[in-house]
Write an enzyme that holds these catalytic residues in place. Structure first.
Site, PDB file in Angstrom:
ATOM      1  N   ASN A 156       0.789  -1.243   0.000  1.00  0.00           N
ATOM      2  CA  ASN A 156       0.000   0.000   0.000  1.00  0.00           C
ATOM      3  C   ASN A 156       0.817   1.287   0.000  1.00  0.00           C
ATOM      4  OD1 ASN A 156       0.662  -0.672   2.654  1.00  0.00           O
ATOM      5  ND2 ASN A 156      -1.150   0.313   3.496  1.00  0.00           N
ATOM      6  N   GLU A 182       5.018  -8.514  -3.679  1.00  0.00           N
ATOM      7  CA  GLU A 182       5.132  -8.935  -5.081  1.00  0.00           C
ATOM      8  C   GLU A 182       4.203  -8.120  -5.975  1.00  0.00           C
ATOM      9  OE1 GLU A 182       4.186 -10.491  -2.397  1.00  0.00           O
ATOM     10  OE2 GLU A 182       3.029 -12.311  -2.778  1.00  0.00           O
ATOM     11  N   THR A 236      -0.809 -13.001   8.266  1.00  0.00           N
ATOM     12  CA  THR A 236       0.579 -13.102   7.801  1.00  0.00           C
ATOM     13  C   THR A 236       1.524 -12.853   8.979  1.00  0.00           C
ATOM     14  OG1 THR A 236      -0.126 -12.199   5.669  1.00  0.00           O
ATOM     15  CG2 THR A 236       2.220 -12.184   6.102  1.00  0.00           C
ATOM     16  N   LEU A 248      14.441 -17.659  17.706  1.00  0.00           N
ATOM     17  CA  LEU A 248      14.803 -16.666  18.728  1.00  0.00           C
ATOM     18  C   LEU A 248      15.248 -15.353  18.086  1.00  0.00           C
ATOM     19  CD1 LEU A 248      16.671 -18.907  21.322  1.00  0.00           C
ATOM     20  CD2 LEU A 248      14.251 -18.316  21.215  1.00  0.00           C
ATOM     21  N   GLU A 254       3.863  -4.821  12.249  1.00  0.00           N
ATOM     22  CA  GLU A 254       2.856  -3.767  12.043  1.00  0.00           C
ATOM     23  C   GLU A 254       1.749  -4.416  11.228  1.00  0.00           C
ATOM     24  OE1 GLU A 254       3.122  -0.909  13.388  1.00  0.00           O
ATOM     25  OE2 GLU A 254       5.212  -0.942  13.992  1.00  0.00           O
ATOM     26  N   CYS A 288      -3.475   0.988   6.910  1.00  0.00           N
ATOM     27  CA  CYS A 288      -3.762   0.256   8.147  1.00  0.00           C
ATOM     28  C   CYS A 288      -4.500   1.138   9.152  1.00  0.00           C
ATOM     29  CB  CYS A 288      -2.456  -0.240   8.730  1.00  0.00           C
ATOM     30  SG  CYS A 288      -1.244   1.085   8.745  1.00  0.00           S
ATOM     31  N   LYS A 464      -3.195  -4.785  20.762  1.00  0.00           N
ATOM     32  CA  LYS A 464      -4.079  -5.923  20.466  1.00  0.00           C
ATOM     33  C   LYS A 464      -3.572  -6.678  19.222  1.00  0.00           C
ATOM     34  CE  LYS A 464      -8.547  -4.344  21.604  1.00  0.00           C
ATOM     35  NZ  LYS A 464      -9.567  -3.300  21.543  1.00  0.00           N
ATOM     36  N   GLU A 471       7.512   1.282  15.024  1.00  0.00           N
ATOM     37  CA  GLU A 471       8.390   1.898  14.037  1.00  0.00           C
ATOM     38  C   GLU A 471       8.657   3.327  14.486  1.00  0.00           C
ATOM     39  OE1 GLU A 471       7.215  -0.165   9.790  1.00  0.00           O
ATOM     40  OE2 GLU A 471       6.062   1.558  10.453  1.00  0.00           O
TER      41      GLU A 471
HETATM   42  P1  NAD Z   1      -0.058  -9.245   3.063  1.00  0.00           P
HETATM   43  O1  NAD Z   1      -0.126  -9.790   4.427  1.00  0.00           O
HETATM   44  O2  NAD Z   1      -0.799  -9.941   1.982  1.00  0.00           O
HETATM   45  O3  NAD Z   1       1.447  -9.177   2.544  1.00  0.00           O
HETATM   46  C1  NAD Z   1       2.410  -8.360   3.155  1.00  0.00           C
HETATM   47  C2  NAD Z   1       3.793  -8.916   2.849  1.00  0.00           C
HETATM   48  O4  NAD Z   1       3.913 -10.193   3.477  1.00  0.00           O
HETATM   49  C3  NAD Z   1       4.048  -9.140   1.360  1.00  0.00           C
HETATM   50  O5  NAD Z   1       5.391  -8.831   1.061  1.00  0.00           O
HETATM   51  C4  NAD Z   1       3.782 -10.636   1.204  1.00  0.00           C
HETATM   52  O6  NAD Z   1       4.459 -11.208   0.113  1.00  0.00           O
HETATM   53  C5  NAD Z   1       4.319 -11.163   2.528  1.00  0.00           C
HETATM   54  N1  NAD Z   1       3.756 -12.450   2.950  1.00  0.00           N
HETATM   55  C6  NAD Z   1       2.492 -12.916   2.768  1.00  0.00           C
HETATM   56  N2  NAD Z   1       2.356 -14.134   3.328  1.00  0.00           N
HETATM   57  C7  NAD Z   1       3.555 -14.448   3.880  1.00  0.00           C
HETATM   58  C8  NAD Z   1       4.051 -15.571   4.612  1.00  0.00           C
HETATM   59  N3  NAD Z   1       3.289 -16.631   4.880  1.00  0.00           N
HETATM   60  N4  NAD Z   1       5.341 -15.557   5.030  1.00  0.00           N
HETATM   61  C9  NAD Z   1       6.128 -14.485   4.788  1.00  0.00           C
HETATM   62  N5  NAD Z   1       5.723 -13.403   4.084  1.00  0.00           N
HETATM   63  C10 NAD Z   1       4.449 -13.374   3.653  1.00  0.00           C
HETATM   64  O7  NAD Z   1      -0.483  -7.705   3.165  1.00  0.00           O
HETATM   65  P2  NAD Z   1      -0.770  -6.662   1.998  1.00  0.00           P
HETATM   66  O8  NAD Z   1      -2.063  -7.024   1.354  1.00  0.00           O
HETATM   67  O9  NAD Z   1       0.437  -6.450   1.154  1.00  0.00           O
HETATM   68  O10 NAD Z   1      -0.949  -5.329   2.883  1.00  0.00           O
HETATM   69  C11 NAD Z   1      -2.110  -5.041   3.536  1.00  0.00           C
HETATM   70  C12 NAD Z   1      -2.026  -5.402   5.012  1.00  0.00           C
HETATM   71  O11 NAD Z   1      -0.930  -4.750   5.634  1.00  0.00           O
HETATM   72  C13 NAD Z   1      -3.271  -4.905   5.737  1.00  0.00           C
HETATM   73  O12 NAD Z   1      -3.702  -5.883   6.642  1.00  0.00           O
HETATM   74  C14 NAD Z   1      -2.777  -3.661   6.453  1.00  0.00           C
HETATM   75  O13 NAD Z   1      -3.526  -3.304   7.577  1.00  0.00           O
HETATM   76  C15 NAD Z   1      -1.383  -4.046   6.790  1.00  0.00           C
HETATM   77  N6  NAD Z   1      -0.601  -2.827   7.002  1.00  0.00           N
HETATM   78  C16 NAD Z   1      -0.242  -2.505   8.279  1.00  0.00           C
HETATM   79  C17 NAD Z   1       0.468  -1.325   8.519  1.00  0.00           C
HETATM   80  C18 NAD Z   1       0.860  -0.925   9.913  1.00  0.00           C
HETATM   81  O14 NAD Z   1       1.634   0.023  10.063  1.00  0.00           O
HETATM   82  N7  NAD Z   1       0.352  -1.590  10.934  1.00  0.00           N
HETATM   83  C19 NAD Z   1       0.810  -0.489   7.450  1.00  0.00           C
HETATM   84  C20 NAD Z   1       0.427  -0.871   6.161  1.00  0.00           C
HETATM   85  C21 NAD Z   1      -0.274  -2.048   5.950  1.00  0.00           C
END
Ligand code: NAD
Length: 513
Positions: A156, A182, A236, A248, A254, A288, A464, A471
């Protein structure tokens, strides 16, 4: 390829493909029209393991990990300056790969060099300390890097989120491996080249592309990885956390959010309408901290909602080609994501005040054809209950669920009735109420009369199921390093000989510890 993307691509330094493709390839599409933008390597497990081993050797070699702080600071500063120069081009690339409006990407990227500047500056002022231990001892404490760290980032805010992680990790002296989404890996790949040009030694920053469940998993499972830092969905985050835990490795996550925004009866209505529209529909609701649950006091509900719907109607009518600087809102990331958002709205069975479907036809702003892209109209759904999925689950699209509240207690209980706890907003002109409610909301970030403020100095992270760790700021820098405590006996050696021979006289007066 549609003319607009083709023209934009010509101007960019974007390569038709990134990587040697030994392990396969992944297409990167423009969500606004389906165009193929580029192709990136699908890194194999063997290549990923090699990359971790090389990053580890580079760390041990010490060119970066043991470089003086001032030298690391200079390189981070140079990276910031070269990033600044390429912002216009990188903003277009972000817009092309994410479908987000160019206006958003220009504004967002103009802030990104600040993260490098912040950590470059921190390196010049951050110091160790002397612990006030007892006796003739000098105990000084330094911070040293962790080793190889893996960062997994989402689609995003591709470059912003990567730099939020890369900045403190490099500043602390680690070898960094980034796996961008990706779906939107291109700007992070471009940045890796810029980092080398700025003087970062080879293999200190490596960007590997590939699918999460394969490449992400391989990287996170490697025993030489000392920290994993992920921004992703909560599922994820859990999957990655259990792997990091078994090695460890340190872990920062996030994760998802479902931000409530509470509008009290004493809010400035015009400002609150603008703020809620921004909070809900910037990035097509794909942040997010997007406002996804709006709580409005019953006494102002009708007026507030009428004005909000009017505002959202303007946003819808102002949508067009995401590369058009006038365009108000872009796409969601993919056709699959669009289908998920549409299904969540359909299933809710609640009253849709505006939007609610995929956009087709032609833009009244600039004639752009919406039908080929993943454009979902900004949507407001009314009377959503706390048991509804739309209230509980992250939709990650431009969908705002709304409920009324009666009083402060009711508002706080609705806002906190959620498994997530990342961002929250409240709108009021009553100073005491602002502090009272801000303290009661269960979220890592609370904005009062504003939304989604972010700064390298300001802690960012969730409570939660929204994650662990933070960060930004000194906290992030310290989470990328570990303390090393060095304790020196400063007594003369005859004193040491006489008083520190534990097994000589068993008289119970020897110091232990
Ligand atoms: P996603 O979980 O689909 O993927 C995020 C990353 O994780 C990608 O690089 C993906 O390839 C990788 N990934 C997916 N499955 C994995 C696995 N099993 N093992 C290792 N890596 C894996 O998320 P997205 O659709 O790219 O992004 C949206 C999500 O991110 C939303 O849930 C959003 O709330 C969250 N987000 C959180 C913050 C924050 O600051 N808390 C900021 C931005 C986005």
């Amino acid at each position: 390829m549609a003319t607009r993307s083709a023209q934009a691509l010509k101007k960019l330094s974007l390569k038709p493909r990134y990587g040697p493709f030994i392990g396969g390839k992944i297409p990167v599409h423009n969500p606004a029209n389906g165009d193929l933008l580029s192709t990136v390597t699908s890194t194999s497990a063997e290549q990923a393991n090699e990359a971790v081993n090389l990053a580890h050797e580079t760390f041990k070699e010490g060119k970066w990990s043991r470089a003086p702080a001032i030298q690391r600071s200079l390189v981070l500063g140079k990276m910031a300056r070269s990033l600044e120069k390429r912002i216009p081009e990188l903003a277009e690339l972000e817009s092309l790969q994410t479908g987000r409006a160019i206006r958003e990407m220009r504004a967002q990227l103009s802030r990104v060099p600040e993260w490098l500047d912040y950590y470059a500056a921190l390196l010049r002022v951050h110091s160790g300390f002397v612990a006030p231990t007892q006796g003739p001892l000098l105990n000084y404490v330094n911070r040293i890097p962790l080793g190889v760290v893996v960062q997994i980032t989402p689609f995003n805010h591709p470059l912003l989120i990567a730099l939020k992680k890369i900045g403190p990790a490099l500043a602390a002296g680690n070898s960094v491996i980034v796996k961008p989404s990706e779906q939107a890996p291109l700007t992070v790949l471009e940045f890796a080249e810029m980092a080398l040009e700025a003087g970062l030694p080879p293999s200190v920053l490596t960007v590997l592309t590939g699918a999460g469940p394969e490449l992400g998993r391989t990287l996170v499972s490697h025993p030489l990885v000392k920290k994993v830092d992920v921004t992703a969905g909560t599922n994820t985050g859990r999957a990655i956390g259990s792997l990091a835990g078994s090695n460890l490795a340190s872990y920062t996550a996030e994760l998802g959010g479902k931000a409530p925004v509470v509008v009290f009866e004493d809010a400035d209505i015009a400002a609150a309408v603008n703020g809620v529209a921004f909070a809900a529909f910037i990035a097509s609701g794909q942040t997010c901290v997007s406002a996804t649950r709006l709580l409005v006091h019953e006494s102002i509900y009708d007026e507030f909602m009428a004005r909000l719907v009017e505002k959202v109607d303007k946003i819808t009518k102002g949508m067009g080609d995401p590369l058009n600087p006038q365009s108000t809102m872009g796409t969601v990331i993919s056709p699959a994501s669009l289908e998920r958002v549409a299904a969540a709205v359909r299933k809710s069975n609640r009253k849709i005040l505006i939007g609610g479907e995929k956009m087709n036809g032609v833009s009244s702003l600039d004639g752009f054809d919406f039908s080929m892209g993943s454009f979902f109209a900004p949507t407001i759904v009314e009377d959503v209950g706390v048991e509804d999925e739309l209230w509980k689950e992250e939709v990650f699209g431009p969908v705002l669920a709304v409920a009324k509240f009666e009083n402060e207690r009711h508002a706080v209980s609705l806002a906190n009735d959620c498994k997530y706890g990342l961002g929250a907003g409240l709108w009021t002109q009553d100073l005491s109420r602002a502090h009272r409610i801000a303290n009661e909301l269960e979220s890592g970030l609370v904005w009062v009369n504003t939304h989604h403020r972010n700064d390298p100095s300001s802690p960012w992270g969730g409570m939660k199921e929204s994650g662990i760790g933070r960060e930004n700021g000194i906290e992030a820098f310290e989470s990328y390093s570990q303390s090393k405590s060095i304790i020196i006996n400063v007594a003369q050696m005859d004193h040491a000989r006489n008083t520190d021979d534990w097994f000589n006289a068993v008289d119970g007066n020897r110091r232990y510890g």
